[in-house]
Design a protein around this motif. Structure first.
Motif, PDB file in Angstrom:
ATOM      1  N   LEU A 110      -6.249  -9.438  -3.634  1.00 36.69           N
ATOM      2  CA  LEU A 110      -5.320  -8.505  -4.277  1.00 36.69           C
ATOM      3  C   LEU A 110      -5.138  -8.849  -5.757  1.00 36.69           C
ATOM      4  O   LEU A 110      -5.390  -9.970  -6.193  1.00 36.69           O
ATOM      5  CB  LEU A 110      -3.961  -8.557  -3.588  1.00 36.69           C
ATOM      6  CG  LEU A 110      -3.909  -8.207  -2.101  1.00 36.69           C
ATOM      7  CD1 LEU A 110      -2.477  -8.357  -1.595  1.00 36.69           C
ATOM      8  CD2 LEU A 110      -4.425  -6.795  -1.842  1.00 36.69           C
ATOM      9  N   THR A 111      -4.664  -7.876  -6.502  1.00 34.14           N
ATOM     10  CA  THR A 111      -4.201  -8.149  -7.855  1.00 34.14           C
ATOM     11  C   THR A 111      -2.839  -8.826  -7.785  1.00 34.14           C
ATOM     12  O   THR A 111      -2.169  -8.813  -6.741  1.00 34.14           O
ATOM     13  CB  THR A 111      -4.069  -6.860  -8.671  1.00 34.14           C
ATOM     14  OG1 THR A 111      -3.026  -6.051  -8.089  1.00 34.14           O
ATOM     15  CG2 THR A 111      -5.381  -6.079  -8.684  1.00 34.14           C
ATOM     16  N   LEU A 112      -2.398  -9.405  -8.891  1.00 31.24           N
ATOM     17  CA  LEU A 112      -1.075 -10.015  -8.936  1.00 31.24           C
ATOM     18  C   LEU A 112       0.005  -8.988  -8.612  1.00 31.24           C
ATOM     19  O   LEU A 112       0.947  -9.273  -7.861  1.00 31.24           O
ATOM     20  CB  LEU A 112      -0.829 -10.631 -10.315  1.00 31.24           C
ATOM     21  CG  LEU A 112       0.563 -11.208 -10.566  1.00 31.24           C
ATOM     22  CD1 LEU A 112       0.890 -12.305  -9.568  1.00 31.24           C
ATOM     23  CD2 LEU A 112       0.675 -11.725 -11.997  1.00 31.24           C
ATOM     24  N   GLU A 113      -0.124  -7.794  -9.162  1.00 27.48           N
ATOM     25  CA  GLU A 113       0.872  -6.752  -8.912  1.00 27.48           C
ATOM     26  C   GLU A 113       0.936  -6.403  -7.428  1.00 27.48           C
ATOM     27  O   GLU A 113       2.026  -6.289  -6.853  1.00 27.48           O
ATOM     28  CB  GLU A 113       0.532  -5.502  -9.728  1.00 27.48           C
ATOM     29  CG  GLU A 113       1.551  -4.375  -9.564  1.00 27.48           C
ATOM     30  CD  GLU A 113       1.203  -3.147 -10.385  1.00 27.48           C
ATOM     31  OE1 GLU A 113       2.066  -2.278 -10.531  1.00 27.48           O
ATOM     32  OE2 GLU A 113       0.056  -3.080 -10.880  1.00 27.48           O
ATOM     33  N   GLN A 136       4.937 -14.418   7.785  1.00 27.76           N
ATOM     34  CA  GLN A 136       4.772 -13.602   6.578  1.00 27.76           C
ATOM     35  C   GLN A 136       4.164 -14.402   5.430  1.00 27.76           C
ATOM     36  O   GLN A 136       3.349 -13.873   4.660  1.00 27.76           O
ATOM     37  CB  GLN A 136       6.130 -13.015   6.168  1.00 27.76           C
ATOM     38  CG  GLN A 136       6.701 -12.087   7.235  1.00 27.76           C
ATOM     39  CD  GLN A 136       7.552 -11.009   6.633  1.00 27.76           C
ATOM     40  OE1 GLN A 136       7.092  -9.907   6.387  1.00 27.76           O
ATOM     41  NE2 GLN A 136       8.814 -11.321   6.407  1.00 27.76           N
ATOM     42  N   THR A 137       4.518 -15.675   5.316  1.00 25.44           N
ATOM     43  CA  THR A 137       3.940 -16.501   4.259  1.00 25.44           C
ATOM     44  C   THR A 137       2.441 -16.677   4.471  1.00 25.44           C
ATOM     45  O   THR A 137       1.650 -16.569   3.526  1.00 25.44           O
ATOM     46  CB  THR A 137       4.641 -17.861   4.208  1.00 25.44           C
ATOM     47  OG1 THR A 137       6.032 -17.667   3.926  1.00 25.44           O
ATOM     48  CG2 THR A 137       4.032 -18.751   3.133  1.00 25.44           C
ATOM     49  N   LYS A 138       2.031 -16.947   5.708  1.00 22.33           N
ATOM     50  CA  LYS A 138       0.600 -17.075   6.005  1.00 22.33           C
ATOM     51  C   LYS A 138      -0.140 -15.791   5.646  1.00 22.33           C
ATOM     52  O   LYS A 138      -1.198 -15.830   5.009  1.00 22.33           O
ATOM     53  CB  LYS A 138       0.400 -17.417   7.483  1.00 22.33           C
ATOM     54  CG  LYS A 138      -1.069 -17.424   7.912  1.00 22.33           C
ATOM     55  CD  LYS A 138      -1.248 -17.841   9.355  1.00 22.33           C
ATOM     56  CE  LYS A 138      -2.699 -17.675   9.788  1.00 22.33           C
ATOM     57  NZ  LYS A 138      -2.971 -18.228  11.127  1.00 22.33           N
ATOM     58  N   ARG A 139       0.413 -14.663   6.034  1.00 22.94           N
ATOM     59  CA  ARG A 139      -0.251 -13.386   5.755  1.00 22.94           C
ATOM     60  C   ARG A 139      -0.335 -13.121   4.257  1.00 22.94           C
ATOM     61  O   ARG A 139      -1.373 -12.671   3.745  1.00 22.94           O
ATOM     62  CB  ARG A 139       0.490 -12.231   6.438  1.00 22.94           C
ATOM     63  CG  ARG A 139      -0.270 -10.912   6.350  1.00 22.94           C
ATOM     64  CD  ARG A 139       0.495  -9.757   6.945  1.00 22.94           C
ATOM     65  NE  ARG A 139       1.618  -9.379   6.111  1.00 22.94           N
ATOM     66  CZ  ARG A 139       2.895  -9.511   6.452  1.00 22.94           C
ATOM     67  NH1 ARG A 139       3.229 -10.028   7.629  1.00 22.94           N
ATOM     68  NH2 ARG A 139       3.850  -9.135   5.628  1.00 22.94           N
ATOM     69  N   ASN A 176       3.721  -6.934  -2.032  1.00 20.72           N
ATOM     70  CA  ASN A 176       3.760  -7.407  -0.651  1.00 20.72           C
ATOM     71  C   ASN A 176       4.844  -8.456  -0.455  1.00 20.72           C
ATOM     72  O   ASN A 176       5.530  -8.486   0.573  1.00 20.72           O
ATOM     73  CB  ASN A 176       2.402  -7.985  -0.251  1.00 20.72           C
ATOM     74  CG  ASN A 176       1.367  -6.908   0.014  1.00 20.72           C
ATOM     75  OD1 ASN A 176       1.692  -5.729   0.118  1.00 20.72           O
ATOM     76  ND2 ASN A 176       0.106  -7.316   0.134  1.00 20.72           N
ATOM     77  N   GLU A 177       5.006  -9.337  -1.454  1.00 19.46           N
ATOM     78  CA  GLU A 177       6.055 -10.348  -1.382  1.00 19.46           C
ATOM     79  C   GLU A 177       7.439  -9.706  -1.297  1.00 19.46           C
ATOM     80  O   GLU A 177       8.311 -10.164  -0.537  1.00 19.46           O
ATOM     81  CB  GLU A 177       5.990 -11.257  -2.603  1.00 19.46           C
ATOM     82  CG  GLU A 177       4.804 -12.202  -2.621  1.00 19.46           C
ATOM     83  CD  GLU A 177       4.689 -12.992  -3.903  1.00 19.46           C
ATOM     84  OE1 GLU A 177       3.819 -13.863  -3.983  1.00 19.46           O
ATOM     85  OE2 GLU A 177       5.490 -12.736  -4.843  1.00 19.46           O
ATOM     86  N   ALA A 178       7.639  -8.659  -2.062  1.00 18.64           N
ATOM     87  CA  ALA A 178       8.946  -7.989  -2.062  1.00 18.64           C
ATOM     88  C   ALA A 178       9.246  -7.394  -0.696  1.00 18.64           C
ATOM     89  O   ALA A 178      10.373  -7.520  -0.183  1.00 18.64           O
ATOM     90  CB  ALA A 178       8.967  -6.902  -3.137  1.00 18.64           C
ATOM     91  N   ARG A 179       8.259  -6.744  -0.091  1.00 12.29           N
ATOM     92  CA  ARG A 179       8.471  -6.145   1.236  1.00 12.29           C
ATOM     93  C   ARG A 179       8.737  -7.223   2.285  1.00 12.29           C
ATOM     94  O   ARG A 179       9.624  -7.078   3.141  1.00 12.29           O
ATOM     95  CB  ARG A 179       7.257  -5.297   1.626  1.00 12.29           C
ATOM     96  CG  ARG A 179       7.177  -3.959   0.888  1.00 12.29           C
ATOM     97  CD  ARG A 179       6.109  -3.065   1.486  1.00 12.29           C
ATOM     98  NE  ARG A 179       4.765  -3.568   1.205  1.00 12.29           N
ATOM     99  CZ  ARG A 179       4.046  -3.191   0.145  1.00 12.29           C
ATOM    100  NH1 ARG A 179       4.563  -2.329  -0.724  1.00 12.29           N
ATOM    101  NH2 ARG A 179       2.841  -3.672  -0.044  1.00 12.29           N
ATOM    102  N   ALA A 180       7.971  -8.320   2.205  1.00 16.11           N
ATOM    103  CA  ALA A 180       8.173  -9.403   3.160  1.00 16.11           C
ATOM    104  C   ALA A 180       9.561 -10.023   3.003  1.00 16.11           C
ATOM    105  O   ALA A 180      10.243 -10.319   3.991  1.00 16.11           O
ATOM    106  CB  ALA A 180       7.088 -10.471   2.978  1.00 16.11           C
ATOM    107  N   GLN A 181       9.984 -10.219   1.775  1.00 17.21           N
ATOM    108  CA  GLN A 181      11.278 -10.855   1.538  1.00 17.21           C
ATOM    109  C   GLN A 181      12.426  -9.982   2.035  1.00 17.21           C
ATOM    110  O   GLN A 181      13.439 -10.499   2.535  1.00 17.21           O
ATOM    111  CB  GLN A 181      11.442 -11.154   0.045  1.00 17.21           C
ATOM    112  CG  GLN A 181      12.299 -12.343  -0.263  1.00 17.21           C
ATOM    113  CD  GLN A 181      11.663 -13.646   0.159  1.00 17.21           C
ATOM    114  OE1 GLN A 181      11.502 -13.903   1.353  1.00 17.21           O
ATOM    115  NE2 GLN A 181      11.300 -14.469  -0.815  1.00 17.21           N
ATOM    116  N   ALA A 182      12.264  -8.664   1.922  1.00 14.99           N
ATOM    117  CA  ALA A 182      13.295  -7.768   2.434  1.00 14.99           C
ATOM    118  C   ALA A 182      13.455  -7.925   3.938  1.00 14.99           C
ATOM    119  O   ALA A 182      14.580  -7.909   4.463  1.00 14.99           O
ATOM    120  CB  ALA A 182      12.945  -6.318   2.086  1.00 14.99           C
TER     121      ALA A 182
END
Length: 263
Positions: A216-219, A205-208, A224-230
């Motif tokens: 992407l924009t920062l938002e 997930q980190t690589k992706r 995406n980070e939030a979904r991956a972390q979940a």
């Protein structure tokens, strides 16, 4: 032996371009074999990292333009197929390592810098040699180089097609590390072992996230980070990491810096 030798090691795959008599120049048969091997690795969940290197004293002299049979009707059709092989490397979800000794020229250079890590020997040499063969850059070089070294240096590398040393490539940001030639195998094996020992889901997930974040924009990136972390928090890997943090079996400690030349 096959044009690409696939060695399945402890949790990772080592792909060896196997035409040392041609400095591992990539002909049609090698492209076919590389495509099949990358497709197989993408489906193999027991492989947690990939190392790509060349047999003998070189990584790859680039595409073999000496001739040979082709099933493609036109050069455009052939190049579109080449692109699919390069994309198969970039789309591997697991970390990739290029182990570079000797020459990495043309598409061989772009195959190497397309990996997540590039470990080179101090005798490695690099060149975007295309214009010297009356060709334009391919293998994804026109996309990767401006992102890795900036537009000015990308044009310097591609329009002049000079050969640069490993230390010059490191200074430009093309490499991860340069080591003495006799230490190259051990250094790559050590890096692969560290990746294999890390939680697979978190690495994937980190690589992706990093790769997708380029467009992407920062938002959007943080969504995406939030979904991956979940997904990470719901995994067995996270439960084991938390148990270790709270006093259970300890995770491997970070190794001390070795003093090698790092990017």
């Amino acid at each position: 032996m096959d044009e690409v030798d696939w060695q399945h090691r402890d949790g990772y795959a080592k792909l060896v371009l196997n035409r040392p008599e041609r400095k591992n120049a990539i002909d049609t048969a090698t492209w076919h074999r590389l495509q099949k091997t990358l497709d197989a690795i993408a489906e193999d969940t027991t492989v947690n990292a990939v190392v790509i290197t060349g047999a003998g004293a070189n990584f790859s002299a680039g595409a073999d333009i000496s001739g040979g049979s082709s099933s493609h009707r036109t050069q455009l059709e052939r190049m579109e197929w080449f692109n699919k092989v390069i994309l198969a490397l970039h789309r591997l979800p697991i970390p990739t390592i290029a182990q570079v000794d000797g020459v990495a020229f043309g598409v061989g250079m772009n195959l190497a810098i397309g990996c997540d890590f590039v470990i080179a020997s101090d005798r490695a040499r690099f060149s975007e040699v295309f214009v010297k063969r009356a060709l334009s850059v391919d293998g994804g070089g026109s996309w990767m180089l401006p992102r890795l070294v900036g537009v000015r240096r990308a044009k310097l590398l591609c329009l002049l097609a000079d050969t640069i040393s490993a230390d010059e490539a490191l200074d430009m940001g093309l490499l991860t590390k340069v080591v003495d030639a006799e230490e190259l195998d051990a250094e790559v094996d050590k890096l692969a072992a560290r990746l294999v020992a890390s939680p697979r889901l978190a690495l994937v997930q980190t690589k992706r996230l990093i790769d997708e974040g380029l467009t992407l924009t920062l938002e959007q990136a943080m969504e995406n980070e939030a979904r991956a972390q979940a997904l990470n928090v719901a995994s067995d890997d996270f439960s084991a990491a938390m148990a270790a943090f709270r006093g259970g079996p300890r995770l491997p400690a970070e190794p001390a810096e070795s003093g090698d030349r790092n990017g």
